[in-house]
Design a protein around this motif. Structure first.
Motif, short mmCIF file in Angstrom:
data_model
loop_
_atom_site.label_atom_id
_atom_site.label_comp_id
_atom_site.label_asym_id
_atom_site.label_seq_id
_atom_site.Cartn_x
_atom_site.Cartn_y
_atom_site.Cartn_z
N HIS A 156 0.86 -1.14 0.03
CA HIS A 156 -0.01 -0.06 -0.10
C HIS A 156 0.89 1.40 -0.09
N GLU A 157 1.77 1.28 0.76
CA GLU A 157 2.76 2.53 0.89
C GLU A 157 3.77 2.78 -0.08
N MET A 158 3.93 1.59 -0.81
CA MET A 158 4.91 1.51 -1.84
C MET A 158 4.00 2.02 -3.11
N ALA A 159 2.81 1.77 -3.01
CA ALA A 159 2.10 2.10 -4.22
C ALA A 159 2.20 3.72 -4.08
N LEU A 165 6.22 9.70 -7.67
CA LEU A 165 7.44 9.69 -8.28
C LEU A 165 7.30 10.94 -9.28
N ASP A 166 6.27 11.37 -9.67
CA ASP A 166 5.99 12.42 -10.66
C ASP A 166 5.47 13.50 -10.10
N PRO A 174 4.07 7.52 -12.94
CA PRO A 174 4.48 7.26 -14.02
C PRO A 174 4.28 5.97 -15.04
N LEU A 175 3.79 6.38 -16.29
CA LEU A 175 3.39 5.43 -17.04
C LEU A 175 4.08 5.29 -18.24
N VAL A 176 4.50 3.85 -18.57
CA VAL A 176 5.61 4.06 -19.73
C VAL A 176 4.90 3.17 -20.87
#
Length: 264
Positions: A156-159, A165-166, A174-176
């Motif tokens: 949860h917290e890493m999500a 990050l942006d 961020p989506l690639v």
């Protein structure tokens, strides 16, 4: 043949490897990592090595940490980052570990009354933008003991960390390879469906806490991706597809007991 200077440079900048015995012990204690295929297990080990070298763990309020528990936390933290790679671990360095639930001071602004009130909130995890990751060790342990119950505080917290990050958390990391418009449209539709469901009539496997914000919705469904993907796919198939594209195939596929959820 590399010279002495090059070897000394590698020793300085390459993180120390995780001992085989420690890795095997932690793998046995982390069901999510244990169910990865060998190739993803190897990548997880590499990423966890980087994580342990970059992050500083701080045990607070009597919490006790050793190399085993630091590795267990690192493994679970790296699972959501596995497909994104080491670059997704950037922007923060500290991990604060409490023995159990902890309190945080919050200000609440009442727009109608124009008043600001302060109060304490009890948490089991928290992620600050460009700041620390804060975790309850008791809840980390509970998630390891009950891996298929719909919750995982580290995931949860890493999500949230990936989301930030942006910039400030908005539920869109961020989506690639995933079209940003598709992500926003599908998540907004799913979020609105949950918001429009009264709490007393709530039957979705998605915890109603997800209605707090788009960012919380992303974090909550990320937990389901790693612990109850079948229930998530039944409730929101488009969200399940997007999370599988973002995180990779869930290691919980085929494991989670149907319909079981621990109380938040």
């Amino acid at each position: 043949m590399p010279g002495r200077w090059w070897r000394s440079l590698r020793v300085r900048f390459e993180p120390p490897p995780i001992a085989d015995s420690l890795w095997r012990r932690a793998l046995a204690g982390c069901p999510l990592a244990r169910r990865l295929d060998p190739e993803r297990q190897a990548r997880l080990r590499q990423l966890a090595t980087v994580f342990l070298a970059r992050k500083n763990f701080h045990a607070l309020a009597g919490a006790v940490l050793d190399d085993y528990w630091r590795l267990l936390i690192a493994m679970q933290a790296c699972l959501p980052a596995l497909q994104q790679g080491a670059a997704s671990l950037r922007g923060w360095r500290e991990i604060l570990i409490y023995p159990g639930e902890f309190k945080v001071r919050r200000s609440h602004h009442d727009d109608r009354a124009g008043l600001v009130t302060d109060g304490d909130e009890v948490r089991v995890g928290e992620a600050w933008e460009r700041g620390p990751l804060v975790l309850s060790l008791a809840d980390v342990q509970l998630d390891l003991e009950q891996p298929w119950d719909g919750y995982n505080v580290v995931v949860h917290e890493m999500a949230h960390k990936l989301d930030m990050l942006d910039g400030p958390p908005d539920g869109v990391p961020p989506l690639v390879q995933i079209p940003r418009r598709r992500w926003i449209e599908q998540f907004q539709l799913a979020y609105d469906r949950l918001v429009n469901t009264p709490p007393d009539g709530h039957t979705s496997p998605i915890d109603h806490y997800a209605t707090e914000s788009a960012s919380e919705y992303f974090a909550v469904v990320s937990e389901l991706h790693y612990s109850q993907p079948a229930l998530l796919r039944e409730a929101e198939p488009a969200i399940a597809d997007l999370l599988e594209a973002f995180y990779g195939r869930s290691p919980a596929e085929g494991c989670e007991p149907p319909g079981f959820r621990r109380s938040r």
